[in-house]
Design a protein around this motif. Structure first.
Motif: not given
Length: 260
Positions: A187-204
């Motif tokens: 159930g963990a959300p995933m994505d395709f672009d590692l750089e966008k994921i890094a931005v999301r992780q910072a926001a979290i």
């Protein structure tokens, strides 16, 4: 003899995932796809040839990219996917956010629908890593929006990189509203672009509550990497009832969901 062109409804799950990867990244290699699916390079080539015959993508030496029209065409196509569902999601999220809240808004067409719904919410303090989201607020007469620094990536004006992350880390948000590309088995959300994921992780890491938004087409998608564990998300807002395995995974993680 050329391969016959399949209608979009007849694409296999693997073909759909190849297409999603190409739309997200702009280009991917045969080697990457073969490793991802655990199949031979020749199998991947056959899939790419069939997708090219349907004008879903374009075959290049060593890989596959977007069909003619480029990245902007792929982004325009995303705008046509589940528009009513995305509007319902946006309204549902806006109903949850109180006036005067501090909000981080991610990138993506579902987040953009949420931004339009939030235009009616007074006194919001908005930070975004999306040029498109910032334009929505400016067009709606809301100009005190903070846009992170960073490098633009993709037709939707996503901002990524060290400058974007550094900017985000200087804030504290009541809500982080994030898009995503699919879900892992747990159930963990995933994505395709590692750089966008890094931005999301910072926001979290800087948000008191994190809300993921996803239309029903994401239920069966699996991204390249995890954004965060399911329990990191306070709520997942969707436009249709999730399939049973996904509901069970969220229940196990203690993650709530809302069908808009």
């Amino acid at each position: 003899m050329s391969a016959s062109a399949p209608p979009s409804s007849d694409l296999t799950p693997r073909q759909r995932e190849i297409l999603t990867l190409v739309q997200e990244l702009g280009f991917t290699t045969i080697e990457t796809l073969a490793d991802r699916f655990g199949v031979s390079a020749q199998t991947v080539r056959r899939e790419i040839i069939r997708l090219q015959a349907g004008n879903f993508l374009q075959r290049f030496h060593g890989g596959a990219g977007l069909a003619s029209g480029g990245i902007r065409s792929a982004y325009a196509q995303k705008l046509t996917i589940a528009p009513e569902g995305k509007q319902r999601i946006g309204k549902a999220v806006a109903d949850l956010v109180p006036p005067g809240a501090s909000v981080f808004l991610d990138v993506g067409t579902t987040v953009e629908a949420t931004a339009r719904a939030l235009l009616r919410k007074p006194g919001l303090r908005v930070v975004t890593a999306s040029v498109s989201v910032a334009q929505i607020f400016c067009s709606g007469g809301v100009f005190d929006v903070v846009v992170t620094g960073g490098t633009t990536r993709g037709a939707n004006g996503s901002l990524v990189g060290h400058a974007a992350i550094t900017s985000i880390m200087g804030f504290r948000f009541d809500y982080a509203i994030l898009g995503l590309g699919g879900f892992d088995d747990d159930g963990a959300p995933m994505d395709f672009d590692l750089e966008k994921i890094a931005v999301r992780q910072a926001a979290i890491s800087r948000a008191r509550r994190t809300i993921a938004v996803a239309d029903h087409t994401k239920f069966e998608q699996v991204g390249t990497a995890r954004v965060a564990a399911a329990e990191a998300f306070s709520l997942v807002v969707v436009d249709a009832e999730p399939p049973l395995p996904l509901r069970e995974a969220w229940e196990h993680a203690g993650t709530n969901w809302l069908v808009a």
